[in-house]
Design a protein around this motif. Sequence first.
Motif, short mmCIF file in Angstrom:
data_model
loop_
_atom_site.label_atom_id
_atom_site.label_comp_id
_atom_site.label_asym_id
_atom_site.label_seq_id
_atom_site.Cartn_x
_atom_site.Cartn_y
_atom_site.Cartn_z
N HIS A 157 0.85 -1.19 0.00
CA HIS A 157 0.00 0.00 0.00
C HIS A 157 0.89 1.24 0.00
CE1 HIS A 157 -3.48 2.52 0.81
NE2 HIS A 157 -2.78 3.11 1.75
N VAL A 158 0.53 2.22 -0.81
CA VAL A 158 1.21 3.51 -0.80
C VAL A 158 0.18 4.60 -0.55
CG1 VAL A 158 3.14 2.86 -2.30
CG2 VAL A 158 1.07 3.77 -3.32
N SER A 159 0.53 5.56 0.30
CA SER A 159 -0.33 6.72 0.56
C SER A 159 0.52 7.80 1.22
CB SER A 159 -1.52 6.37 1.45
OG SER A 159 -1.12 6.20 2.79
N ASN A 160 -0.04 8.99 1.35
CA ASN A 160 0.75 10.08 1.95
C ASN A 160 0.55 10.18 3.46
OD1 ASN A 160 -1.49 11.91 2.53
ND2 ASN A 160 -1.59 12.28 0.33
N GLY A 161 -0.22 9.29 4.04
CA GLY A 161 -0.39 9.28 5.49
C GLY A 161 -1.10 10.50 6.04
N GLY A 162 -1.88 11.19 5.21
CA GLY A 162 -2.60 12.36 5.66
C GLY A 162 -1.79 13.65 5.64
N LEU A 163 -0.59 13.62 5.03
CA LEU A 163 0.26 14.82 4.99
C LEU A 163 -0.18 15.83 3.93
CD1 LEU A 163 3.77 13.21 5.52
CD2 LEU A 163 2.28 14.29 7.22
N CYS A 164 -0.99 15.40 2.97
CA CYS A 164 -1.48 16.30 1.92
C CYS A 164 -3.00 16.28 1.93
CB CYS A 164 -0.98 15.85 0.56
SG CYS A 164 0.81 15.97 0.40
N ALA A 165 -3.59 17.22 1.21
CA ALA A 165 -5.06 17.36 1.19
C ALA A 165 -5.76 16.07 0.76
CB ALA A 165 -5.47 18.52 0.28
N ARG A 166 -5.27 15.45 -0.29
CA ARG A 166 -5.85 14.18 -0.76
C ARG A 166 -5.00 13.04 -0.23
NH1 ARG A 166 -10.89 15.19 -2.44
NH2 ARG A 166 -10.89 17.03 -3.74
N ASN A 167 -5.64 11.93 0.15
CA ASN A 167 -4.91 10.77 0.65
C ASN A 167 -5.59 9.49 0.20
OD1 ASN A 167 -2.99 9.27 2.01
ND2 ASN A 167 -4.12 9.28 3.92
N ARG A 168 -5.83 9.37 -1.08
CA ARG A 168 -6.52 8.22 -1.63
C ARG A 168 -5.71 6.93 -1.47
NH1 ARG A 168 -7.47 4.19 -2.88
NH2 ARG A 168 -8.53 3.28 -4.60
N GLY A 169 -4.46 6.91 -1.89
CA GLY A 169 -3.61 5.73 -1.79
C GLY A 169 -3.90 4.70 -2.86
N LEU A 170 -2.99 3.75 -3.01
CA LEU A 170 -3.11 2.63 -3.94
C LEU A 170 -2.72 1.36 -3.22
CD1 LEU A 170 -1.19 4.12 -7.02
CD2 LEU A 170 -3.67 3.99 -6.76
N THR A 171 -3.39 0.26 -3.51
CA THR A 171 -3.05 -1.04 -2.94
C THR A 171 -2.86 -2.05 -4.07
OG1 THR A 171 -4.29 -0.55 -0.93
CG2 THR A 171 -3.78 -2.86 -1.36
N HIS A 172 -1.70 -2.71 -4.09
CA HIS A 172 -1.39 -3.70 -5.11
C HIS A 172 -1.30 -5.08 -4.46
CE1 HIS A 172 0.48 0.07 -6.63
NE2 HIS A 172 -0.13 -0.30 -7.74
N VAL A 173 -1.78 -6.10 -5.17
CA VAL A 173 -1.71 -7.49 -4.71
C VAL A 173 -1.09 -8.30 -5.84
CG1 VAL A 173 -3.04 -9.49 -3.96
CG2 VAL A 173 -3.80 -7.18 -3.34
N GLY A 174 -0.06 -9.11 -5.53
CA GLY A 174 0.53 -9.85 -6.63
C GLY A 174 1.53 -10.92 -6.23
N MET A 175 2.18 -11.44 -7.25
CA MET A 175 3.16 -12.53 -7.11
C MET A 175 4.48 -12.10 -7.75
SD MET A 175 1.63 -15.11 -5.61
CE MET A 175 2.76 -16.46 -5.94
N ARG A 176 5.58 -12.56 -7.14
CA ARG A 176 6.91 -12.29 -7.69
C ARG A 176 7.72 -13.59 -7.65
NH1 ARG A 176 5.13 -7.88 -5.13
NH2 ARG A 176 5.75 -5.81 -5.78
N VAL A 177 8.65 -13.68 -8.58
CA VAL A 177 9.65 -14.74 -8.59
C VAL A 177 10.98 -14.08 -8.30
CG1 VAL A 177 10.82 -16.47 -10.01
CG2 VAL A 177 8.35 -16.14 -10.23
N GLY A 178 11.74 -14.65 -7.39
CA GLY A 178 13.02 -14.06 -7.01
C GLY A 178 14.18 -14.99 -7.28
N TYR A 179 15.35 -14.40 -7.49
CA TYR A 179 16.58 -15.17 -7.62
C TYR A 179 17.68 -14.51 -6.81
CZ TYR A 179 20.51 -17.75 -9.42
OH TYR A 179 21.62 -18.54 -9.51
N GLN A 180 18.25 -15.25 -5.87
CA GLN A 180 19.35 -14.77 -5.02
C GLN A 180 20.66 -15.15 -5.71
OE1 GLN A 180 19.31 -13.31 -1.67
NE2 GLN A 180 21.44 -12.98 -2.20
#
Length: 181
Positions: A157-180
């Motif tokens: 989730h990303v948002s401004n935490g109420g620091l600006c007038a608008r604070n709608r935010g975005l929430t992403h749900v997903g899958m990742r493949v990683g390689y170490q």
Amino acid sequence: MMQMLRALPSLLVALLFACSTEAEEWSAPELRLGLVAHDAAGKEQGSVSLAAEVLFALPGREKAGDLQSLVPRLQVGAILNMAGRTSLAHAGLIWQVDLVGGLFAEAGLGLAAHDGDTGSASRPGHAALGCRLLFRETIGLGYRLDGGWSVLGSVEHVSNGGLCARNRGLTHVGMRVGYQF
């Protein structure tokens, strides 16, 4: 997108300054690639974003032994929306805890810069995010496969935490493949 890319070096410098400055070697990075449902239940829903990130173990993490889960990893990445909606670049710290077998959980905090709308009005299908720089929180559950590979499901989730007038935010749900490496 250019504003977002210009902000990323500042984010990295701030995070690196906050981290250990010992002259130790950084361990090999982990590269993650995946797909996320963009703003899964929000105003920008209905599209897919490409997620790419690199994770680095901070110097001294290896020496922490059984307490390694208390020492975070540095994460730098981007979420690129494929439908022209908000994309973002992010940097932050990720804490990982090994569970059973190859299962692990992680949580992270950081900052993100985006190319979306910030004003009081937004374009149709776009969220008014208020500030150009946002807070980012993430949680995930993953599994380590053989040969340095892993799979991870996450919510962020990303948002401004109420620091600006608008604070709608975005929430992403997903899958990742990683390689170490």
